[in-house]
Structures are given as C-alpha cells and as structure tokens.
Design a protein around this motif. Structure first.
Motif, short mmCIF file in Angstrom:
data_model
loop_
_atom_site.label_atom_id
_atom_site.label_comp_id
_atom_site.label_asym_id
_atom_site.label_seq_id
_atom_site.Cartn_x
_atom_site.Cartn_y
_atom_site.Cartn_z
N ALA A 140 0.78 -1.26 -0.09
CA ALA A 140 -0.05 0.00 -0.32
C ALA A 140 0.90 1.34 -0.11
N VAL A 141 1.84 1.41 0.75
CA VAL A 141 2.69 2.55 0.73
C VAL A 141 3.45 2.73 -0.59
N ASP A 142 3.89 1.75 -1.41
CA ASP A 142 4.37 1.75 -2.42
C ASP A 142 3.39 2.03 -3.74
N ALA A 143 2.15 1.61 -3.37
CA ALA A 143 0.99 2.25 -4.22
C ALA A 143 0.70 3.73 -4.27
N TYR A 144 0.81 4.15 -2.94
CA TYR A 144 0.43 5.33 -2.62
C TYR A 144 1.52 6.38 -3.27
N ASN A 145 2.82 5.87 -3.01
CA ASN A 145 3.98 6.66 -3.78
C ASN A 145 3.94 6.69 -5.32
N LEU A 146 3.33 5.68 -5.94
CA LEU A 146 3.11 5.58 -7.34
C LEU A 146 1.96 6.23 -7.60
N ASN A 147 1.25 6.79 -6.70
CA ASN A 147 -0.04 7.54 -7.13
C ASN A 147 -1.31 6.64 -7.60
N TYR A 148 -1.51 5.44 -6.90
CA TYR A 148 -2.75 4.64 -7.12
C TYR A 148 -3.69 4.88 -6.00
N LYS A 149 -5.05 4.88 -6.39
CA LYS A 149 -6.05 4.74 -5.57
C LYS A 149 -6.04 3.57 -4.81
N ILE A 150 -6.19 3.39 -3.36
CA ILE A 150 -6.02 2.44 -2.64
C ILE A 150 -7.25 1.93 -2.05
N VAL A 151 -7.76 0.73 -2.25
CA VAL A 151 -8.86 0.04 -1.28
C VAL A 151 -8.29 -1.11 -0.79
N ILE A 152 -8.74 -1.18 0.78
CA ILE A 152 -8.31 -2.27 1.48
C ILE A 152 -9.91 -3.00 1.86
N HIS A 153 -9.99 -4.30 1.51
CA HIS A 153 -11.12 -4.97 1.86
C HIS A 153 -10.55 -5.50 3.45
N GLN A 154 -11.42 -4.75 4.42
CA GLN A 154 -11.10 -5.01 5.81
C GLN A 154 -11.35 -6.47 6.18
N GLN A 155 -12.40 -7.36 5.53
CA GLN A 155 -12.75 -8.57 5.96
C GLN A 155 -11.94 -9.43 5.31
N ALA A 156 -10.99 -9.04 4.34
CA ALA A 156 -10.08 -9.77 3.60
C ALA A 156 -8.67 -9.62 3.84
N VAL A 157 -8.34 -9.17 4.93
CA VAL A 157 -7.32 -8.99 5.45
C VAL A 157 -6.86 -9.49 6.78
N ALA A 158 -5.59 -10.20 7.10
CA ALA A 158 -5.50 -10.75 8.63
C ALA A 158 -4.13 -10.21 8.80
N SER A 159 -3.87 -10.72 10.01
CA SER A 159 -2.23 -10.47 10.57
C SER A 159 -2.03 -11.43 11.67
N PHE A 160 -0.85 -11.85 12.11
CA PHE A 160 -0.42 -12.32 13.08
C PHE A 160 -0.75 -11.61 14.60
#
Length: 181
Positions: A140-160
């Motif tokens: 996402a940080v790289d996408a931001y720096n490359l000027n992409y609009k970013i959408v995060i699917h909250q129910q489709a991401v997870a972490s430790f």
C-alpha cells in the motif's frame, strides 16, 4: 480501471501447520478473500496473485534473520490456501489472471507490477490477503507513492498481530488516504 492484488494467501501463512502461519485470523478471512477474487474475475478485472517466493537456504535475504524459512519456491507452503487455490486453478489460463512471485514485502519491490498495471490503465488497486501490517502495508505504501488509489477489503485482510492489524488499517486510511470497505 481497477485491479485486485491478492497477497500471500498461502499454506505457509494460513494453514495450521504453515511455517509462518497467521492461524485462525488468516483462516477466518477465506470466504471473503475468495468472494472478492471471484467478483473481480467475473467482472473481467485484472487479478494479481502476489506471492512471497523464497529460495531454500538463501543466506542473503534479510527476512531470514527475522522469520523461519517460508514460501519456498516449489513447495506446498507456497501454494495458495484452500478455496482460493481452487479458484486460481480454474481460472489460471485467463489472461486477466497474473501470478507474481515477489521477493520482498511489497508486491511492487523488484517486480513488474507497476508496469503491468499501467499498461492496462489501472489507477485503483484493491488489496486482500496477509499480513495486514507487513506485506499489505508495504504494498500500500508503494502504491501510494506511485499515485494509485487504494482500497483495502477489511474483511479480507489479516495478521499475526491484532494490534499491528488495527494500526495498519488506521494508517491506510489516515496516512495513505485509502478507502476501507
């Protein structure tokens, strides 16, 4: 135009016996991650499976100092997990589906992802997968720096780490201007 980047939803990161598993947190998003991917495929959108890909015994990779060996190229650990593997297998010959081996956290780092997106006039990327506060974040940080609009699917991401997961979701929205859906 939009694209989906599905990141690291592999056996090593999701299965109970995975080398670096998110366990129940990762397993609990399976249905949603598959639904999002299926929707993008059915709409004819570009779908990228950006998958961690490591060489066995690579003494030079910095992750080897932080994590146990994982997602070794050609192993079951690098295979997509569960129903997402089935969806990919059925659709892998579709020219709108792209498998991207990545060596670093970000799907952009050292890959041709930006070129592939730009040649399709894609300006908006949707992110799903694991880990919210590592590979999703760095992509996402790289996408931001490359000027992409970013959408995060909250129910489709997870972490430790639930604290890191929640921090990353706020960071996406407050610092990168991402939409959280």
């Amino acid at each position: 135009m939009k694209a989906l980047i599905s990141i690291d939803y592999t056996n090593d990161f999701i299965a109970a016996d995975g080398a670096l598993t998110t366990g129940i947190a990762g397993q609990s998003i399976e249905e949603e991650i598959v639904n999002v991917a299926r929707t993008f495929i059915e709409q004819g959108d570009f779908v990228v499976f950006a998958i961690d890909a490591h060489q066995a015994n690579d003494q030079y990779h910095p992750e080897n100092k932080l994590f146990p060996p994982h997602n070794i190229i050609g192993t079951k650990g690098q295979d997509l997990y569960g129903a997402l593997k089935n969806l990919y297998t059925i659709n892998q010959s579709n020219p709108q589906i792209y498998w991207l081996n990545k060596r670093h956290y970000s799907a952009f780092s050292g890959t041709d992802l930006d070129l592939r997106l730009r040649e399709r006039n894609i300006t908006e990327i949707h992110l799903t997968g694991v880990c919210t506060d590592i590979c999703i974040l760095h992509t996402a940080v790289d996408a931001y720096n490359l000027n992409y609009k970013i959408v995060i699917h909250q129910q489709a991401v997870a972490s430790f780490d639930i604290t890191g997961h929640n921090w990353a979701l706020k960071h996406f929205q407050n610092t990168l201007g991402a939409s959280i859906i």
